[in-house]
Write a protein that holds these residues in place. Structure first.
Motif, PDB file in Angstrom:
ATOM      1  N   ASP A   1     -16.188   4.437   0.695  1.00  0.00           N
ATOM      2  CA  ASP A   1     -15.076   5.057   1.428  1.00  0.00           C
ATOM      3  C   ASP A   1     -14.929   6.531   1.072  1.00  0.00           C
ATOM      4  OD1 ASP A   1     -14.509   2.639   2.660  1.00  0.00           O
ATOM      5  OD2 ASP A   1     -12.763   2.197   1.403  1.00  0.00           O
ATOM      6  N   VAL A   2     -14.965   6.845  -0.215  1.00  0.00           N
ATOM      7  CA  VAL A   2     -14.864   8.239  -0.652  1.00  0.00           C
ATOM      8  C   VAL A   2     -16.037   9.046  -0.106  1.00  0.00           C
ATOM      9  CG1 VAL A   2     -14.920   9.801  -2.650  1.00  0.00           C
ATOM     10  CG2 VAL A   2     -13.472   7.768  -2.697  1.00  0.00           C
ATOM     11  N   CYS A   3     -17.231   8.480  -0.188  1.00  0.00           N
ATOM     12  CA  CYS A   3     -18.418   9.150   0.349  1.00  0.00           C
ATOM     13  C   CYS A   3     -18.242   9.433   1.837  1.00  0.00           C
ATOM     14  CB  CYS A   3     -19.651   8.278   0.107  1.00  0.00           C
ATOM     15  SG  CYS A   3     -21.161   8.906   0.896  1.00  0.00           S
TER      16      CYS A   3
ATOM     17  N   GLU B   1      -8.871   1.412   0.200  1.00  0.00           N
ATOM     18  CA  GLU B   1      -8.204   1.513  -1.081  1.00  0.00           C
ATOM     19  C   GLU B   1      -7.934   2.975  -1.427  1.00  0.00           C
ATOM     20  OE1 GLU B   1      -7.124  -1.038  -3.059  1.00  0.00           O
ATOM     21  OE2 GLU B   1      -7.727  -2.335  -1.410  1.00  0.00           O
ATOM     22  N   ILE B   2      -8.878   3.842  -1.097  1.00  0.00           N
ATOM     23  CA  ILE B   2      -8.740   5.276  -1.351  1.00  0.00           C
ATOM     24  C   ILE B   2      -8.769   5.969   0.012  1.00  0.00           C
ATOM     25  CG2 ILE B   2      -9.699   7.298  -2.507  1.00  0.00           C
ATOM     26  CD1 ILE B   2     -11.051   5.345  -4.458  1.00  0.00           C
ATOM     27  N   PRO B   3      -7.601   6.296   0.561  1.00  0.00           N
ATOM     28  CA  PRO B   3      -7.559   6.906   1.898  1.00  0.00           C
ATOM     29  C   PRO B   3      -8.109   8.326   1.900  1.00  0.00           C
ATOM     30  CG  PRO B   3      -5.367   6.835   0.942  1.00  0.00           C
ATOM     31  CD  PRO B   3      -6.274   6.118  -0.014  1.00  0.00           C
ATOM     32  N   CYS B   4      -8.595   8.744   3.052  1.00  0.00           N
ATOM     33  CA  CYS B   4      -9.189  10.077   3.170  1.00  0.00           C
ATOM     34  C   CYS B   4      -8.199  11.192   2.852  1.00  0.00           C
ATOM     35  CB  CYS B   4      -9.773  10.272   4.565  1.00  0.00           C
ATOM     36  SG  CYS B   4     -11.343   9.417   4.802  1.00  0.00           S
TER      37      CYS B   4
ATOM     38  N   ALA C   1      -8.359  13.953   7.659  1.00  0.00           N
ATOM     39  CA  ALA C   1      -7.848  12.941   6.731  1.00  0.00           C
ATOM     40  C   ALA C   1      -6.873  12.005   7.424  1.00  0.00           C
ATOM     41  CB  ALA C   1      -7.165  13.616   5.547  1.00  0.00           C
ATOM     42  N   PHE C   2      -5.978  12.561   8.241  1.00  0.00           N
ATOM     43  CA  PHE C   2      -5.017  11.704   8.935  1.00  0.00           C
ATOM     44  C   PHE C   2      -5.713  10.811   9.956  1.00  0.00           C
ATOM     45  CE2 PHE C   2      -1.831  14.921   7.601  1.00  0.00           C
ATOM     46  CZ  PHE C   2      -1.064  14.066   6.845  1.00  0.00           C
TER      47      PHE C   2
END
Length: 121
Positions: free
Chosen positions: A74-76, A28-31, A18-19
């Motif tokens: 992005d989420v995918c 917009e939606i970070p990992c 994630a980082f």
């Protein structure tokens, strides 16, 4: 049953991923948010433990937050990278792919390392 050592390694890999992913592109939606929302799902996916309301709440939260095509892609991508970083058994892969249906959330894609996130609208 999966040992606590394996769970710690998986959680650590997800947080590290994630980082790394959140620093490589502005989203917009970070990992790290994706991982945080789905962290309660790790015991279910890895060992088939009972599906929790916290897990389904995380799935719903991501579904609600991903309002645009870019958000959904992005989420995918975050989910796909997270899944690829974990050596999943066939049962764990099946449980991960089935999370949206189990949580009664209609995601427009499958949680799988083979998902083509660019094709999501």
């Amino acid at each position: 049953m999966v040992s606590s050592n394996v769970v710690v390694k998986v959680v650590s890999a997800l947080v590290l991923l994630a980082f790394i992913a959140s620093g490589s592109a502005v989203a917009e939606i970070p990992c790290n948010l994706v991982v945080q929302d789905l962290m309660p799902c790790v015991p279910y996916v890895l060992s088939g433990r009972q599906l929790t309301t916290a897990c389904c709440g995380g799935v719903r939260s991501l579904y609600t937050a991903a309002k645009s095509t870019k958000d959904r892609q992005d989420v995918c991508g975050c989910l796909k990278n997270a899944i690829q970083s974990i050596p999943l058994t066939s049962n764990a892969a099946r449980l991960a792919a089935g999370l949206p249906a189990q949580c009664k959330v209609n995601l427009p894609y499958k949680i799988s390392p083979s998902t083509d996130c660019k094709s999501i609208k």
